[in-house]
Scaffold this motif. Structure first.
Motif, PDB file in Angstrom:
ATOM      1  N   UNK A   1       0.835  -1.192   0.000  1.00  0.00           N
ATOM      2  CA  UNK A   1       0.000   0.000   0.000  1.00  0.00           C
ATOM      3  C   UNK A   1       0.875   1.248   0.000  1.00  0.00           C
ATOM      4  N   UNK A   2       0.251   2.316  -0.440  1.00  0.00           N
ATOM      5  CA  UNK A   2       0.971   3.583  -0.503  1.00  0.00           C
ATOM      6  C   UNK A   2       1.210   4.081   0.924  1.00  0.00           C
ATOM      7  N   UNK A   3       2.459   4.374   1.227  1.00  0.00           N
ATOM      8  CA  UNK A   3       2.791   4.798   2.584  1.00  0.00           C
ATOM      9  C   UNK A   3       3.854   5.877   2.480  1.00  0.00           C
ATOM     10  N   UNK A   4       3.463   7.113   2.747  1.00  0.00           N
ATOM     11  CA  UNK A   4       4.419   8.216   2.589  1.00  0.00           C
ATOM     12  C   UNK A   4       5.418   8.311   3.728  1.00  0.00           C
TER      13      UNK A   4
ATOM     14  N   UNK B   1       0.192  20.572  10.774  1.00  0.00           N
ATOM     15  CA  UNK B   1       0.917  20.879  12.014  1.00  0.00           C
ATOM     16  C   UNK B   1       1.544  19.625  12.584  1.00  0.00           C
ATOM     17  N   UNK B   2       0.781  18.546  12.583  1.00  0.00           N
ATOM     18  CA  UNK B   2       1.295  17.314  13.153  1.00  0.00           C
ATOM     19  C   UNK B   2       2.413  16.773  12.265  1.00  0.00           C
ATOM     20  N   UNK B   3       2.235  16.880  10.970  1.00  0.00           N
ATOM     21  CA  UNK B   3       3.247  16.404  10.039  1.00  0.00           C
ATOM     22  C   UNK B   3       4.565  17.145  10.246  1.00  0.00           C
TER      23      UNK B   3
ATOM     24  N   UNK C   1      -0.631   5.660  12.040  1.00  0.00           N
ATOM     25  CA  UNK C   1      -0.210   7.060  11.893  1.00  0.00           C
ATOM     26  C   UNK C   1       0.279   7.313  10.472  1.00  0.00           C
ATOM     27  N   UNK C   2       1.081   6.389   9.967  1.00  0.00           N
ATOM     28  CA  UNK C   2       1.591   6.526   8.600  1.00  0.00           C
ATOM     29  C   UNK C   2       0.445   6.537   7.600  1.00  0.00           C
ATOM     30  N   UNK C   3      -0.535   5.670   7.815  1.00  0.00           N
ATOM     31  CA  UNK C   3      -1.694   5.620   6.916  1.00  0.00           C
ATOM     32  C   UNK C   3      -2.465   6.928   6.906  1.00  0.00           C
ATOM     33  N   UNK C   4      -2.669   7.465   8.120  1.00  0.00           N
ATOM     34  CA  UNK C   4      -3.462   8.692   8.209  1.00  0.00           C
ATOM     35  C   UNK C   4      -2.707   9.868   7.611  1.00  0.00           C
ATOM     36  N   UNK C   5      -1.382   9.840   7.736  1.00  0.00           N
ATOM     37  CA  UNK C   5      -0.599  10.901   7.117  1.00  0.00           C
ATOM     38  C   UNK C   5      -0.638  10.789   5.603  1.00  0.00           C
ATOM     39  N   UNK C   6      -0.568   9.555   5.120  1.00  0.00           N
ATOM     40  CA  UNK C   6      -0.598   9.328   3.676  1.00  0.00           C
ATOM     41  C   UNK C   6      -1.914   9.807   3.085  1.00  0.00           C
ATOM     42  N   UNK C   7      -2.977   9.578   3.824  1.00  0.00           N
ATOM     43  CA  UNK C   7      -4.296  10.007   3.340  1.00  0.00           C
ATOM     44  C   UNK C   7      -4.544  11.486   3.600  1.00  0.00           C
ATOM     45  N   UNK C   8      -3.546  12.160   4.192  1.00  0.00           N
ATOM     46  CA  UNK C   8      -3.716  13.586   4.461  1.00  0.00           C
ATOM     47  C   UNK C   8      -4.683  13.863   5.594  1.00  0.00           C
ATOM     48  N   UNK C   9      -4.864  12.873   6.452  1.00  0.00           N
ATOM     49  CA  UNK C   9      -5.841  13.033   7.527  1.00  0.00           C
ATOM     50  C   UNK C   9      -5.248  13.630   8.793  1.00  0.00           C
TER      51      UNK C   9
END
Ligand code: ZN
Length: 448
Positions: free
Chosen positions: A39-42, A158-160, A146-154
């Protein structure tokens, strides 16, 4: 490094000050350790770990640091380690902390630094429940939520970026308070999971805990305790529920899993006696912890007199309680009693030398008392122990300004503005940079 006045644009000036705060978020397509699917994981694994190492210490310190009851802390860590070897990512650098905070919570950072508070430790009744809560957090780390939610821009920008926009909101709320740490104390650096994430973490938690030899009854007991507490004292669980959505559905799911898939595991260890033995010291000061919970809730509602009564009661039961002393210092500050605040922050520092949060609060107390050099020294010490908190940069800027060190103050304000450009602090910092000629005011109608 000397900044040249007026010749620099705001962007250039800001770029000059300090190291870059950007977190490497380079990832790509990765195999999900739990599902085995690509899966895509940024967020790469090394980024998960570095982000974790950068933020977890701030949050742990804001939650009043590691428990000074070494035996209990060791016990929690041992239970966690038993589960960690059963996970899909057994080689992550797990760290199981028990914290002095009184509110009811458990949380994890993406690299496996996780924590339980005194409040939740007090609420649980056996080792299997402790295994359940740690198993659940391990579930989040292993499914890489956490990685998934970041990848989805969720997750918010600020957190990023490792900073928190909550600083503005939180700070307006506590403007007169000595909190001084922005939103960090409110768990602003933590991911907010979806209900789907929660379901998956519960299922993984159940899997890990039973494999480690614990009865699934622990998960059911944990859900029951949290749901019950939620009905009786919803405020206590506000932070936990803001990151981990809770529902009666989760209780029902745990029950169904225990009666179905994990039925044979029901006779495994509950470990009630051992848990009660290990938490005996905590139970001895249960009255104090409950009063600290009341005090914290009163502080959140800005009912400072009410908080004062609760903290006084807590300190009567546990006079050397670090969280109690520091909370009292903040409350005294909120009431405008600087001398009293100073007395309590000094006592907090003497019972827990070097704990950074107390150093920060000491800086805020000095700042309020216009002891600018002492404030600057405290913020510098805090920054050395826990670098990278933009809120510290702002307050240090104020201290330096008070000392008449404009150039250093400007550098600290610029550092702060790189992290956040919203709120009263940002407006103050920006205005100073204009007043001192480092930047030009934005042309009218061209808001920046
Ligand atoms: Zn969760």
């Amino acid at each position: 490094m000397t900044a040249t006045r007026s010749a620099l644009s705001r962007r250039q000036f800001i770029g000059l000050s300090g190291a870059t705060a950007a977190v490497t978020v380079v990832g790509g397509c990765a195999t999900n350790p739990v599902t085995g699917r690509r899966q895509l994981m940024f967020l790469s694994e090394s980024a998960e770990i570095s982000m974790d190492k950068e933020r977890a210490p701030h949050q742990f310190s804001a939650d009043y640091g590691a428990l000074q009851d070494a035996r209990l802390a060791q016990y929690v860590s041992e239970v966690g380690s038993k589960l960690a070897v059963k996970t899909h990512r057994p080689d992550m650098p797990y760290d199981f902390q028990s914290l002095n905070a009184s509110y009811v919570n458990a949380y994890t950072f993406p690299g496996g630094s996780m924590a339980v508070t005194r409040g939740i430790l007090l609420g649980m009744e056996n080792e299997a429940e402790l295994a359940a809560v740690l198993g659940h957090e391990l579930g989040h780390v292993n499914a890489r939520h956490t990685a998934q939610r970041m990848t989805k821009g969720l997750l918010s920008q600020a957190i990023v970026a490792g900073v928190t926009m909550y600083i503005a909101e939180e700070h307006e709320k506590y403007a007169s308070l000595a909190y001084g740490l922005g939103g960090i104390g409110a768990g602003a650096l933590l991911a907010r999971y979806s209900r789907g994430n929660e379901r998956e973490a519960d299922a993984l938690g159940m899997e890990y805990m039973t494999q480690a030899g614990y009865s699934p009854q622990g998960m059911v007991g944990l859900m029951d305790m949290l749901n019950g507490l939620h009905k009786r004292k919803p405020d206590l669980l506000q932070r936990m529920f803001s990151s981990h959505p809770m529902s009666s559905e989760r209780y029902a799911d745990a029950m169904a899993a225990m009666n179905g898939k994990y039925n044979v595991a029901r006779s495994l260890l509950l470990g009630r006696e051992r848990y009660m033995d290990m938490t005996a010291g905590l139970r001895k000061i249960e009255g104090a912890i409950k009063l600290l919970q009341d005090g914290d809730l009163a502080m959140m509602k800005q009912k400072f007199d009410q908080a004062l009564v609760a903290y006084t009661g807590a300190l009567r039961i546990a006079p050397k309680d670090y969280a109690g002393l520091l909370s009292m210092a903040k409350c005294q500050m909120a009431l405008g009693k600087k001398k009293e605040a100073q007395r309590f922050v000094e006592r907090a520092q003497s019972v827990y030398p070097g704990e950074p949060h107390a150093v920060h609060v000491a800086g805020m107390v000095s700042l309020a008392s216009r002891q600018f050099a002492a404030a600057h020294a405290a913020f510098a010490a805090y920054d050395k122990a826990l670098p990278g908190n933009p809120s510290t940069a702002f307050h240090d800027g104020t201290a330096l300004e008070g000392m008449g060190r404009k150039e250093d103050a400007a550098r600290r304000y610029a550092h702060y503005l790189r992290a956040t450009q919203q709120g009263k602090e940002a407006r103050h910092a920006h205005q100073r940079l204009i007043d001192w000629g480092y930047i030009k005011p934005a042309p009218a109608g061209h808001a920046e």
